[in-house]
Design a protein around this motif. Structure first.
Motif, PDB file in Angstrom:
ATOM      1  N   GLY A 120       0.837  -1.183   0.000  1.00  0.00           N
ATOM      2  CA  GLY A 120       0.000   0.000   0.000  1.00  0.00           C
ATOM      3  C   GLY A 120       0.877   1.240   0.000  1.00  0.00           C
ATOM      4  N   VAL A 121       0.243   2.390  -0.146  1.00  0.00           N
ATOM      5  CA  VAL A 121       1.021   3.638  -0.156  1.00  0.00           C
ATOM      6  C   VAL A 121       0.133   4.774   0.353  1.00  0.00           C
ATOM      7  N   PHE A 122       0.759   5.696   1.075  1.00  0.00           N
ATOM      8  CA  PHE A 122       0.038   6.887   1.531  1.00  0.00           C
ATOM      9  C   PHE A 122       0.011   7.931   0.419  1.00  0.00           C
ATOM     10  N   SER A 123      -1.020   8.777   0.485  1.00  0.00           N
ATOM     11  CA  SER A 123      -1.017   9.964  -0.383  1.00  0.00           C
ATOM     12  C   SER A 123       0.101  10.904   0.080  1.00  0.00           C
ATOM     13  N   ARG A 124       0.439  11.876  -0.754  1.00  0.00           N
ATOM     14  CA  ARG A 124       1.572  12.735  -0.413  1.00  0.00           C
ATOM     15  C   ARG A 124       1.331  13.545   0.856  1.00  0.00           C
ATOM     16  N   ASP A 125       0.058  13.855   1.137  1.00  0.00           N
ATOM     17  CA  ASP A 125      -0.234  14.599   2.369  1.00  0.00           C
ATOM     18  C   ASP A 125      -0.488  13.667   3.559  1.00  0.00           C
ATOM     19  N   GLY A 126      -0.414  12.396   3.337  1.00  0.00           N
ATOM     20  CA  GLY A 126      -0.564  11.427   4.427  1.00  0.00           C
ATOM     21  C   GLY A 126      -1.991  11.221   4.891  1.00  0.00           C
ATOM     22  N   LYS A 127      -2.950  11.815   4.202  1.00  0.00           N
ATOM     23  CA  LYS A 127      -4.329  11.718   4.687  1.00  0.00           C
ATOM     24  C   LYS A 127      -5.057  10.464   4.204  1.00  0.00           C
ATOM     25  N   LEU A 128      -4.621   9.947   3.091  1.00  0.00           N
ATOM     26  CA  LEU A 128      -5.271   8.749   2.556  1.00  0.00           C
ATOM     27  C   LEU A 128      -4.248   7.625   2.413  1.00  0.00           C
ATOM     28  N   LEU A 129      -4.751   6.411   2.542  1.00  0.00           N
ATOM     29  CA  LEU A 129      -3.920   5.235   2.313  1.00  0.00           C
ATOM     30  C   LEU A 129      -4.547   4.431   1.177  1.00  0.00           C
ATOM     31  N   TYR A 130      -3.739   4.111   0.185  1.00  0.00           N
ATOM     32  CA  TYR A 130      -4.203   3.299  -0.946  1.00  0.00           C
ATOM     33  C   TYR A 130      -3.609   1.888  -0.803  1.00  0.00           C
ATOM     34  N   THR A 131      -4.434   0.880  -1.022  1.00  0.00           N
ATOM     35  CA  THR A 131      -3.969  -0.496  -0.845  1.00  0.00           C
ATOM     36  C   THR A 131      -4.270  -1.343  -2.077  1.00  0.00           C
ATOM     37  N   ALA A 132      -3.346  -2.251  -2.369  1.00  0.00           N
ATOM     38  CA  ALA A 132      -3.561  -3.197  -3.479  1.00  0.00           C
ATOM     39  C   ALA A 132      -4.445  -4.328  -2.965  1.00  0.00           C
ATOM     40  N   GLU A 133      -5.562  -4.553  -3.649  1.00  0.00           N
ATOM     41  CA  GLU A 133      -6.531  -5.542  -3.179  1.00  0.00           C
ATOM     42  C   GLU A 133      -7.006  -6.432  -4.331  1.00  0.00           C
ATOM     43  N   ASN A 134      -7.510  -7.591  -3.938  1.00  0.00           N
ATOM     44  CA  ASN A 134      -8.056  -8.538  -4.913  1.00  0.00           C
ATOM     45  C   ASN A 134      -9.577  -8.561  -4.827  1.00  0.00           C
ATOM     46  N   ASN A 135     -10.235  -8.163  -5.894  1.00  0.00           N
ATOM     47  CA  ASN A 135     -11.681  -8.360  -6.030  1.00  0.00           C
ATOM     48  C   ASN A 135     -11.827  -9.751  -6.641  1.00  0.00           C
ATOM     49  N   PHE A 136     -11.763 -10.765  -5.750  1.00  0.00           N
ATOM     50  CA  PHE A 136     -11.537 -12.116  -6.252  1.00  0.00           C
ATOM     51  C   PHE A 136     -12.748 -12.745  -6.929  1.00  0.00           C
ATOM     52  N   GLU A 137     -13.942 -12.320  -6.611  1.00  0.00           N
ATOM     53  CA  GLU A 137     -15.089 -12.905  -7.308  1.00  0.00           C
ATOM     54  C   GLU A 137     -15.124 -12.476  -8.775  1.00  0.00           C
ATOM     55  N   ASP A 138     -14.714 -11.239  -9.022  1.00  0.00           N
ATOM     56  CA  ASP A 138     -14.690 -10.751 -10.405  1.00  0.00           C
ATOM     57  C   ASP A 138     -13.326 -10.936 -11.072  1.00  0.00           C
ATOM     58  N   ALA A 139     -12.371 -11.461 -10.297  1.00  0.00           N
ATOM     59  CA  ALA A 139     -11.021 -11.696 -10.822  1.00  0.00           C
ATOM     60  C   ALA A 139     -10.386 -10.437 -11.408  1.00  0.00           C
ATOM     61  N   VAL A 140     -10.578  -9.315 -10.723  1.00  0.00           N
ATOM     62  CA  VAL A 140      -9.918  -8.069 -11.139  1.00  0.00           C
ATOM     63  C   VAL A 140      -9.272  -7.406  -9.917  1.00  0.00           C
ATOM     64  N   GLY A 141      -8.290  -6.564 -10.203  1.00  0.00           N
ATOM     65  CA  GLY A 141      -7.600  -5.874  -9.127  1.00  0.00           C
ATOM     66  C   GLY A 141      -8.339  -4.617  -8.702  1.00  0.00           C
ATOM     67  N   SER A 142      -8.197  -4.294  -7.408  1.00  0.00           N
ATOM     68  CA  SER A 142      -8.800  -3.078  -6.875  1.00  0.00           C
ATOM     69  C   SER A 142      -7.766  -2.304  -6.073  1.00  0.00           C
ATOM     70  N   ILE A 143      -8.001  -1.009  -5.994  1.00  0.00           N
ATOM     71  CA  ILE A 143      -7.217  -0.166  -5.088  1.00  0.00           C
ATOM     72  C   ILE A 143      -8.185   0.331  -4.022  1.00  0.00           C
ATOM     73  N   GLY A 144      -7.972  -0.122  -2.792  1.00  0.00           N
ATOM     74  CA  GLY A 144      -8.811   0.327  -1.687  1.00  0.00           C
ATOM     75  C   GLY A 144      -8.321   1.679  -1.190  1.00  0.00           C
TER      76      GLY A 144
END
Lengths: 367, 359
Positions: A120-144
């Protein structure tokens, strides 16, 4: 349908006990006070427990936190004093901690129909966190998307525009996320099995961090579709250097390291075949040291760390290191961590062995 | 006895890797030769033989369709499936090239995409799928055992007894395709092949196994991943975990009722590899109990799996039978842990296979 590996925050806090929330000891406070850089790595201890350990550039241990299961990478807040350790796939927990332990750690989870990919990675201002996730039922990637100012409440999601997103980074100059879509489909019903190797399509994606809109998607030539783009580091100007893992025949040894920038084509750095044979088709972690004009990539399956010239992509030197997965830059070089519990400066000098630990796949550094 | 075994393993767990006696290079080379001579080659030879027989039987069915010839084709399919279960844990060498592994058996087909492709071929009588020269260019899901099972056992398959020309030609094309692939596997592992040289001669000049230690790790990886495949993919596909429902319809080869047979043969194949390779010689006297322990768990898993004689859907509906499936899964989990941790550490080359598996 099976949910992603289930984790309950309350049960973790109960099992973690008092040590988990206690204030730092005197030695830890001293180590932190005299520190120029803080490093963090997930680990497995000799008794089978999992955790994350913080230490400084002199290898002084600052603190250890318990984790309920195996961790993977740690993201640091670029403007604050927090880190977040992520579960290894198909885990669904993340653990946020303060470097000075001034606030109680926060455990949060992905939704039951998603799991984390360990990065995962924080936004530049540190207010948001983005995470690599698996939307496994649809077999596609998501960013939480999680609100770091509100105990990491999940506030949104966007597509990763590929399958199997792994490491993600934030562009240093633009509100753009960079995602390494490894291309490999997995589903928690089938453990860690890779389900789509014959048709996998890895990509490196630039997407709008606010809207999730695809800006650019880069793919390697079709004959290299089994070259999974997984890890990266980014220069101060947004040049991405990435490392790959090859899912094809073990008898083939393609180039594993390449680069890409916004508006420019993706390319692999050409390395001599003899060196590629030594890398065993697996690039672990990537770290850039711009001051030294170097990129270091761990090749733990080949028991090597490869050092490249940042500008030319030329392989400069390989170091023999046994099962070193983690790497982070220091002021003048790089620090590595290994499955054997060793922490070493790549440029040489003292090595410390934490004999009771096996370090996990990544080492995160904070200036 | 078990107490002694457990004490031995407990000691192993808390010795540093470097303290373990590493096997001699000569011993490792011998084990790797045994892997190829005693497991890989016989396994592929048996597969090729069964596939060749399948081709003849399907050809006969197409020439003289009746209930008897259909029954013979179905029996031949089960023989091929069984022989494949005996060697499918090999994921290195020629099987890893040209998508051979997935072309022989594409599973799991999680969204049923492959099944839909097969059904479309049958519905449209797509003659490119009944042409051996063209079927190889199609999706891996329509040219192997998964497709053939539906053709021979799926809805509409009974018409084969009355002469369903296209369906039979498609079955024949798949059989011929499998024959070509199996021949490629056998020749790819000939005594003078690159694969044989790579897997029996680890060393600095070897493009894959650069040291005897890497050879041991590759063998351990084959064993651990093979067991994980049985536990997580084959059993995990239909036997739910906590809070979710069983999924009998996605079980491998449920139509031919070969699901449990495949699991039993898969478990046997892991045992065969362990025994035929003489992997026990990689352990010293103080840790040989680890080998006994993993065989003990695999024996349990095999015995209980073989005792489940009902089709998967029925077994899942019976509490006692379902419990046996849970037992098999648990036993396989123990076997994985023993190989992954204890065996790996006892060889002195690794602190645990899966931990170094990366991501």
């Amino acid at each position: 349908m099976k949910n992603a590996t289930s984790f309950d925050r309350r049960s973790f806090l109960k099992s973690a006990g008092a040590g988990f929330i206690s204030a730092l000891g005197l030695r830890s406070r001293d180590a932190l006070a005299s520190t120029q850089m803080v490093f963090a790595s997930a680990f497995k201890s000799q008794d089978g427990a999992y955790g994350v350990m913080l230490f400084n550039e002199r290898y002084d241990e600052i603190v250890r936190f318990a984790l309920p299961d195996r961790g993977h990478d740690i993201a640091f807040d670029p403007v604050g004093t927090r880190g977040v350790a992520f579960a290894r796939r198909p885990g669904n927990f993340a653990f946020a901690f303060d470097l000075d332990n001034s606030r109680q750690p926060v455990m949060f989870t992905s939704p039951s129909n998603r799991h984390f990919y360990g990065h995962g990675v924080f936004s530049r201002d540190g207010k948001l966190l983005y995470t690599a996730e698996n939307n496994f039922e649809d077999a596609v990637g998501s960013i939480g998307v999680y609100d770091a100012t509100d105990r990491f409440t999940r506030v949104g999601e966007m597509p990763s525009h590929g399958t199997g997103p792994h490491q993600i980074s934030f562009h240093p100059e633009k509100e753009i996320l960079i995602v390494a879509n490894g291309g490999i489909e997995t589903h928690p019903d089938f453990g860690r099995a890779k389900l789509n190797i014959p048709v996998m399509k890895p990509s490196l994606v630039f997407l709008d961090a606010d809207t999730g809109q695809l800006i650019e998607k880069h793919q390697l030539p079709p004959e290299l579709h089994k070259l999974s783009i997984r890890h990266m580091d980014v220069t101060d100007r947004g040049r991405v250097v990435f490392g790959c893992q090859f899912e094809g025949s073990k008898s083939e040894h393609p180039n594993l390291v390449g680069e890409c920038s916004l508006g420019e084509a993706i390319s692999l750095w050409k390395t001599d075949q003899a060196d590629l044979n030594d890398f065993s088709n697996y690039a672990g972690s990537v770290a850039i040291n711009e001051r030294e004009n170097l990129v270091a990539v761990t090749m733990p399956k080949g028991n090597r760390v490869a050092c490249f010239h940042l500008q030319t992509g030329k392989l400069l030197k390989t170091y023999r290191q046994r099962e070193s997965f983690g790497i982070a830059r220091t002021a003048s070089s790089f620090l590595t961590t290994s499955v054997q519990g060793e922490v070493s400066h790549l440029a040489g000098g003292e090595t410390r062995n934490f004999r009771d630990l096996a370090f996990d796949n990544h080492l995160a550094g904070l200036n | 006895m078990m107490q002694k075994l457990l004490i031995g393993i407990w000691l192993v767990l808390f010795l540093p890797v470097s303290a373990m006696a590493q096997p001699e290079e000569k011993t490792i080379r011998n084990v790797m030769h045994n892997v190829v001579d005693g497991f890989v080659r016989p396994g592929y030879a048996a597969f090729e033989k069964s596939v060749t027989s399948l081709g003849r039987v399907v050809d006969d069915m197409c020439a003289s369709p009746d209930a008897q010839s259909l029954d013979a084709a179905r029996t031949a399919f089960s023989s091929v499936a069984k022989s494949w279960a005996g060697v499918e844990l090999v994921r290195f060498g020629p099987v890893a090239e040209e998508n051979r592994f997935e072309r022989i058996l594409f599973y799991p087909d999680r969204k049923g995409t492959g099944l839909k492709q097969v059904q479309r071929i049958l519905a449209t009588q797509d003659e490119t799928a009944s042409d051996i020269s063209k079927i190889t260019g199609k999706s891996v899901a329509v040219q192997g055992l998964g497709a053939l099972e539906f053709v021979l056992f799926g809805s509409g398959s009974d018409k084969l007894a009355n002469g369903d020309g296209f369906r039979c030609r498609y079955a024949l094309a798949i059989s011929e395709n499998l024959k070509v692939i199996s021949a490629g596997l056998s020749s790819g592992w000939s005594k003078t092949s690159d694969a044989t040289a790579i897997w029996t001669d680890p060393g600095i000049d070897n493009p894959v196994l650069k040291s005897p230690a890497e050879a041991v790790n590759e063998l351990l990886g084959t064993l651990v991943h093979g067991l994980e495949n049985i536990k997580d993919v084959r059993i995990g596909a239909f036997l739910s975990g906590e809070g979710s429902r069983d999924r009998p319809k996605v079980a491998l080869f449920r139509r031919s009722e070969n699901t449990l047979m495949m699991i039993v043969e898969n478990i046997r194949s892991v045992k065969t590899l362990l025994v035929q390779s003489e992997a026990k010689t990689l352990l010293d006297d103080s840790t040989k109990a680890i080998f006994t322990n993993v065989i003990f768990e695999l024996d349990n898993a095999e015995r209980v799996a073989a005792s489940i004689t009902r089709p998967v859907a029925n077994a899942l509906g019976d509490e006692e039978m379902r419990g046996r499936l849970e037992y098999v899964r648990t036993s396989l989990g123990y076997a994985i842990d023993i190989l992954d941790q204890d065996f790996a550490q006892a060889t002195g080359f690794s602190s645990g296979f899966s931990f170094s598996d990366g991501d």
